[in-house]
Design an enzyme around this catalytic site. Structure first.
Site, PDB file in Angstrom:
ATOM      1  N   GLY A 261      10.149  -4.107  12.105  1.00  0.00           N
ATOM      2  CA  GLY A 261      11.040  -4.086  10.958  1.00  0.00           C
ATOM      3  C   GLY A 261      11.285  -5.483  10.437  1.00  0.00           C
ATOM      4  O   GLY A 261      11.268  -5.728   9.235  1.00  0.00           O
ATOM      5  N   MET A 263      11.658  -9.980  12.048  1.00  0.00           N
ATOM      6  CA  MET A 263      11.552 -10.908  13.173  1.00  0.00           C
ATOM      7  C   MET A 263      12.404 -12.138  12.919  1.00  0.00           C
ATOM      8  O   MET A 263      12.354 -12.734  11.847  1.00  0.00           O
ATOM      9  CB  MET A 263      10.077 -11.300  13.365  1.00  0.00           C
ATOM     10  CG  MET A 263       9.860 -12.291  14.487  1.00  0.00           C
ATOM     11  SD  MET A 263      10.413 -11.631  16.068  1.00  0.00           S
ATOM     12  CE  MET A 263      10.871 -13.136  16.912  1.00  0.00           C
ATOM     13  N   GLU A 264      13.166 -12.537  13.933  1.00  0.00           N
ATOM     14  CA  GLU A 264      14.222 -13.536  13.793  1.00  0.00           C
ATOM     15  C   GLU A 264      13.762 -14.962  14.005  1.00  0.00           C
ATOM     16  O   GLU A 264      14.568 -15.825  14.365  1.00  0.00           O
ATOM     17  CB  GLU A 264      15.356 -13.229  14.773  1.00  0.00           C
ATOM     18  CG  GLU A 264      15.044 -13.482  16.252  1.00  0.00           C
ATOM     19  CD  GLU A 264      14.476 -12.287  17.002  1.00  0.00           C
ATOM     20  OE1 GLU A 264      14.504 -12.291  18.244  1.00  0.00           O
ATOM     21  OE2 GLU A 264      14.012 -11.345  16.328  1.00  0.00           O
ATOM     22  N   ASN A 265      12.498 -15.285  13.778  1.00  0.00           N
ATOM     23  CA  ASN A 265      12.023 -16.662  13.974  1.00  0.00           C
ATOM     24  C   ASN A 265      13.031 -17.681  13.437  1.00  0.00           C
ATOM     25  O   ASN A 265      13.572 -17.502  12.352  1.00  0.00           O
ATOM     26  CB  ASN A 265      10.698 -16.873  13.243  1.00  0.00           C
ATOM     27  CG  ASN A 265       9.770 -15.692  13.354  1.00  0.00           C
ATOM     28  OD1 ASN A 265       9.325 -15.343  14.433  1.00  0.00           O
ATOM     29  ND2 ASN A 265       9.504 -15.048  12.224  1.00  0.00           N
ATOM     30  N   HIS A 297      21.180  -8.132  11.264  1.00  0.00           N
ATOM     31  CA  HIS A 297      20.667  -8.157  12.634  1.00  0.00           C
ATOM     32  C   HIS A 297      19.851  -9.422  12.884  1.00  0.00           C
ATOM     33  O   HIS A 297      20.069 -10.135  13.872  1.00  0.00           O
ATOM     34  CB  HIS A 297      19.807  -6.912  12.871  1.00  0.00           C
ATOM     35  CG  HIS A 297      19.197  -6.845  14.229  1.00  0.00           C
ATOM     36  ND1 HIS A 297      19.748  -6.111  15.257  1.00  0.00           N
ATOM     37  CD2 HIS A 297      18.084  -7.417  14.750  1.00  0.00           C
ATOM     38  CE1 HIS A 297      19.005  -6.232  16.334  1.00  0.00           C
ATOM     39  NE2 HIS A 297      17.990  -7.028  16.056  1.00  0.00           N
ATOM     40  N   GLU A 298      18.900  -9.701  11.999  1.00  0.00           N
ATOM     41  CA  GLU A 298      18.035 -10.859  12.226  1.00  0.00           C
ATOM     42  C   GLU A 298      18.815 -12.167  12.083  1.00  0.00           C
ATOM     43  O   GLU A 298      18.559 -13.125  12.813  1.00  0.00           O
ATOM     44  CB  GLU A 298      16.851 -10.833  11.265  1.00  0.00           C
ATOM     45  CG  GLU A 298      16.011  -9.569  11.326  1.00  0.00           C
ATOM     46  CD  GLU A 298      15.561  -9.187  12.725  1.00  0.00           C
ATOM     47  OE1 GLU A 298      15.348 -10.078  13.570  1.00  0.00           O
ATOM     48  OE2 GLU A 298      15.416  -7.971  12.987  1.00  0.00           O
ATOM     49  N   HIS A 301      20.735 -12.880  15.244  1.00  0.00           N
ATOM     50  CA  HIS A 301      19.881 -13.380  16.322  1.00  0.00           C
ATOM     51  C   HIS A 301      19.901 -14.904  16.404  1.00  0.00           C
ATOM     52  O   HIS A 301      19.529 -15.454  17.439  1.00  0.00           O
ATOM     53  CB  HIS A 301      18.435 -12.916  16.108  1.00  0.00           C
ATOM     54  CG  HIS A 301      18.075 -11.665  16.837  1.00  0.00           C
ATOM     55  ND1 HIS A 301      18.342 -11.468  18.172  1.00  0.00           N
ATOM     56  CD2 HIS A 301      17.418 -10.552  16.430  1.00  0.00           C
ATOM     57  CE1 HIS A 301      17.887 -10.283  18.552  1.00  0.00           C
ATOM     58  NE2 HIS A 301      17.324  -9.709  17.508  1.00  0.00           N
ATOM     59  N   GLU A 320      18.452  -8.055  22.265  1.00  0.00           N
ATOM     60  CA  GLU A 320      18.328  -6.959  21.308  1.00  0.00           C
ATOM     61  C   GLU A 320      19.504  -5.983  21.362  1.00  0.00           C
ATOM     62  O   GLU A 320      20.043  -5.591  20.338  1.00  0.00           O
ATOM     63  CB  GLU A 320      17.001  -6.217  21.517  1.00  0.00           C
ATOM     64  CG  GLU A 320      15.778  -7.051  21.207  1.00  0.00           C
ATOM     65  CD  GLU A 320      15.724  -7.562  19.779  1.00  0.00           C
ATOM     66  OE1 GLU A 320      16.519  -7.102  18.928  1.00  0.00           O
ATOM     67  OE2 GLU A 320      14.888  -8.445  19.506  1.00  0.00           O
TER      68      GLU A 320
END
Length: 875
Positions: A261, A263-265, A297-298, A301, A320
């Site tokens: 969905g 990605m929290e890079n 959400h991301e 993180h 998570e």
């Protein structure tokens, strides 16, 4: 194939650490050169070799302290680069050649739709260069990206941009510096010709952060909601948890080919377009809410996952589950808290409870894995979030915040464990939470049995609670959990009774009981009359509640409980009873009739104009087939579908006038609005239409056609086209074709078009799905398309996927054969539809088992698919 498992008990700290990383990417159309300089230091003097991870790499050069390394000092295998007897501290230079243009698995660096993109979690970085690709090795990264300016004007990576320049051959470069140490799974790079929406956010300390969202040029007008959601999330995290963003820039890139969905890079989040792009005419209310949640959400993180990360992948829920809980709390604060909680629990029950009851059951913190991609599961995420929620339930919101503050104070910049999080919660609140750790170690969904006993003479009410947990693959016997049970007692007028336990001197309101033993009794004093207990309020623990409520008590709770979750739950349980009652009646050879209790419930609900429309819609929704299936020892696929449809049609006939009146009263006039009341009104109106559509009357067909033609928003359009497509509407085929023609340039709307057809309960659905596989808009290499068509059919159309002739299973096997060589992650996720084969009748069991065996017999099977199939057969 054979594959060895990775075990939690085998964890060892890294023998070497990496302090600084300098990367240089020279992006090309037929290959990309990657140069890295790693500053390493030995941490374990007993280890005399350095083993770096690397897959699908061509090694071009290797230096140690800027001198070429002789061939006898290293060894290269298919997945490692080993240096023999390196010094205690040194700089390693590595140059590799990779081929992003050939990367269909979408892991590491890949090229798609003309752009370069990365996905490194969990182990994709090893497909870029040789590295200690594990989460407990945290380094500071500097990244230089070089590419042709005309094709790739945007060159993005982690951190802050610090320098840029031009090269004589038409290429340009940008250097990025990330000042915070991070593991390699958080590395990101994006290069392409992209449009950008820009804004800014001023933090509570007064710093200005640049905000940028990148996507295709013709989609920038669909980014406004994502940007607004990001700013709300940043402000909320400051106010709720005191957490401020730490870089000068925060970027989001929306890509259409993505396994996940989002990605929290660090500083450069890569998102599936599904969770960024939205306009009222192309996205539903659910899409808007989903984007808000995933954006948050991301972003969250950045602290729960990036600044503090996992020591190893067994601790995945540490980031998570915690971050899902945080985005759930954010969504509840931004929207209807009652509906948000109901949605969370419905999702948990439909997806996680079945996983807990099947051969793939595993604890929130697994003990082993073959392929880590397979543990990005609803147990790690959603059940993990429920575990975090229980901390807050036990400690209170203030106590939970104290625990979070201590967690960050202790562990900022570290890679830690679930025990570290628990210790912070316990120490900050002076609590012994050692028993609570069983939620991380034990799989399975506990059953909570409750029985009340009233003593009129003593004015005493005793609540007897008992817990048990079924055996799962990792353990047959389970120790008692610490289960927080939120309770209230209602008098016969529906008012809350003050509660005083036998060892207390003063009464209070509703409270949380702590069940720590297999059986416990709680005695409440000064109870004037036999109460109706309201149990597990707010779904205070992820358990199955068993309580011998009468139908009348459930009707009472649905009408009077002050806990909105339990109002909904009472309605759901009446729906469950109605379906199971019909199946029992059929087994005895009797004709079906509409259960009077359910008819009465709906009469009360439809006459209620005081309840929030969004909550009322939830209460009018019958239990899903997936949840109903969990109530049966042997799943009766056809019976559940028939009984649920009988109730849907029976309720529509019985309450036709009321449904029609609500449809008229809830008609929206004026411009589309995303406020909570408008969302609730649309949801309730579409729910009423869903019931009326079961009658297949000419009047309803006309209503649906009018809504499809006149709606100015996708929420109402999609509701109408779905009901038209799933029924016997005379213009069904023409409406489907017209809808596609109108929206064929909007990929996400086309995905909805695929899904609504794949989930139709019509007898010819599988044949139609097979035809759609050849449609020009379908692409097997695009995960969104696969999920929209194949995944929707196999996971969300039980009655057709589980056809008694096994045609649905054969269809899935064919797709696995095609997908596994291209994208093993997506193939493995699809295979989940076959894993609970033991829960079905003998005929379906044999067919599903045969399908799994055929998959295991495939040559060159990926570890991803092998693990799922082998565990399913063994379970």
């Amino acid at each position: 194939m054979t594959a060895s498992a990775v075990l939690l008990k085998d964890y060892r700290a890294p023998a070497f650490l990496i302090d600084q990383v300098e990367l240089r990417f020279e992006l090309g159309e037929t290959g990309t050169r990657v140069s890295s300089r790693l500053q390493l230091r030995r941490q374990d003097s007993a280890i005399d070799a350095l083993h770096l991870h690397g897959e699908q790499l061509e090694l071009l050069g290797l230096t140690l302290d800027d001198k070429p390394l002789p061939a006898h000092r290293y060894q290269v295998t298919a997945d490692t680069l080993t240096l023999f007897d390196p010094p205690a501290q040194f700089t390693l230079g590595v140059e590799t050649l990779i081929h992003p243009e050939l990367n269909t698995a979408l892991e590491g660096l890949y090229k798609s739709s003309g752009n370069f993109c990365t996905q490194c979690e969990p182990e994709g970085f090893r497909k870029i260069t040789y590295y200690l690709d594990r989460p407990d090795v945290m380094a500071r990264f500097t990244t230089t990206v070089v590419a042709e300016r005309e094709r790739y004007p945007m060159l993005l990576s982690n951190g802050n941009p610090v320098e840029r320049g031009e090269l004589a051959d038409g290429r340009h470069w940008v250097r990025w510096e990330d000042p915070f140490p991070k593991p390699s799974y958080l590395f990101a790079l994006v290069a392409g010709d992209l449009g950008c929406v820009r804004d800014q956010f001023v933090t509570r300390s007064g710093r200005t952060v640049a905000l940028e969202i990148y996507t295709e040029h013709d989609k920038v007008d669909q980014c406004a909601h994502a940007m607004a959601s990001l700013k709300k999330a940043m402000r909320w995290d400051e106010e709720r948890f005191g957490l401020e963003y730490d870089l000068d820039i925060y970027m989001i890139v929306a890509v259409s080919d993505f396994n996940m969905g989002a990605m929290e890079n660090k500083g450069l989040n890569v998102f599936n377009t599904k969770f960024v792009l939205a306009r009222p005419d192309t996205a539903t209310d659910a899409d808007f809410l989903g984007i808000e949640s995933v954006i948050a959400h991301e972003y969250f993180h950045n602290w729960t996952g990036n600044r503090v990360t996992c020591r190893d992948w067994f601790q995945l829920s540490l980031k998570e589950g915690l971050t899902v809980f945080r985005d759930q709390e954010f969504s509840a604060d931004m929207n209807s808290a009652a509906v948000a909680r109901i949605d969370d629990v419905r999702n948990l029950r439909a997806l996680q409870f079945p996983q807990d009851a099947g051969p793939l059951a595993h604890p929130v913190r697994p003990e082993s894995y073959i392929e880590i991609n397979n543990f990005y599961t609803v147990t790690v995420y959603e059940k993990g979030a429920e575990v975090v929620r229980m901390y807050q339930t036990l400690l209170g919101r203030e106590g939970f915040r104290k625990g979070m503050d201590l967690y960050f104070q202790r562990h900022d910049g570290q890679a830690v464990t679930c025990e570290d999080f628990c210790a912070a919660m316990a120490d900050a609140n002076g609590r012994d939470l050692s028993q609570f750790m069983r939620w991380y170690r034990q799989a399975g969904t506990p059953t909570l049995k409750a029985r009340g006993e009233y003593d009129a003479a003593q004015r005493r009410y005793t609540l007897h609670l008992a817990q048990s947990c079924p055996p799962t693959p990792e353990a047959a016997d389970k120790e008692p959990f610490l289960i927080p049970v939120a309770v209230g007692l209602l008098d016969r007028d529906g008012s809350e009774l003050p509660l005083r336990l036998s060892d207390e001197t003063a009464a209070t309101g509703a409270r949380v009981l702590e069940l720590t033993q297999a059986e416990q009794s709680f005695v409440f004093e000064d109870v004037p009359a036999a109460p109706v207990p309201s149990l597990l309020r707010g779904f205070s623990a992820p358990v199955k509640l068993v309580c011998d409520y009468s139908d009348e008590e459930l009707l009472f709770l649905a009408a009077h409980d002050s806990d909105t979750f339990n109002r909904w739950e009472a309605a759901q349980q009446l729906g469950v009873r109605a379906v199971l009652q019909l199946l029992a009646v059929r087994a005895e050879g009797h004709a079906w009739s509409l259960p009077s209790t359910l008819a009465e419930l709906f009469a009360r609900l439809l006459a209620d104009d005081s309840t929030d429309p969004a909550l009322l819609e939830q209460m009018l929704t019958l239990p899903s087939e997936a949840y109903l299936a969990e109530q049966m020892a042997v799943i009766d696929v056809d019976g559940l579908f028939a009984a649920r449809e009988f109730l849907r049609k029976g309720l529509a006939l019985h309450h036709r006038a009321a449904f029609n009146a609500l449809v008229e009263r809830l008609a929206v006039h004026g411009a589309y609005s995303l406020d909570g009341e408008a969302i609730g009104r649309r949801a309730l109106r579409n729910r009423c239409l869903d019931y009326l559509a079961s009658l297949e009357s000419a009047l309803v067909h006309t209503m649906l056609s009018r809504q499809l033609e006149s709606a100015d928003n996708m929420t109402e359009q999609l509701a109408a086209i779905t009901l038209i497509a799933h029924g016997e509407h005379p213009a069904r085929l023409a409406a489907l074709e017209s809808f596609y023609t109108r929206w064929q340039r909007e990929a996400l709307v086309v995905d909805k078009w695929f899904t609504l057809q794949a989930t139709s309960k019509r007898a010819d659905t599988l044949k139609h799905v097979c035809t759609l596989l050849q449609h020009p808009a379908f692409n097997l290499r695009n995960p969104n398309k696969v999920r929209a068509l194949v995944g929707a059919f196999c996971n969300n159309n039980a009655v057709r996927f589980h056809a008694a002739d096994g045609s649905g299973y054969a269809f899935l096997v064919e797709r696995i054969v095609e997908l596994d060589p291209l994208n093993p992650q997506i193939a493995a996720r699809l295979l989940g539809a076959l894993t609970r084969w033991r829960q079905y009748d003998a005929g379906r069991q044999a067919l599903m088992r045969g399908a799994l065996e055929r998959i295991l017999d495939l040559r060159g099977l990926s570890p991803d698919v092998f693990e799922i199939a082998s565990k399913a057969l063994a379970g």
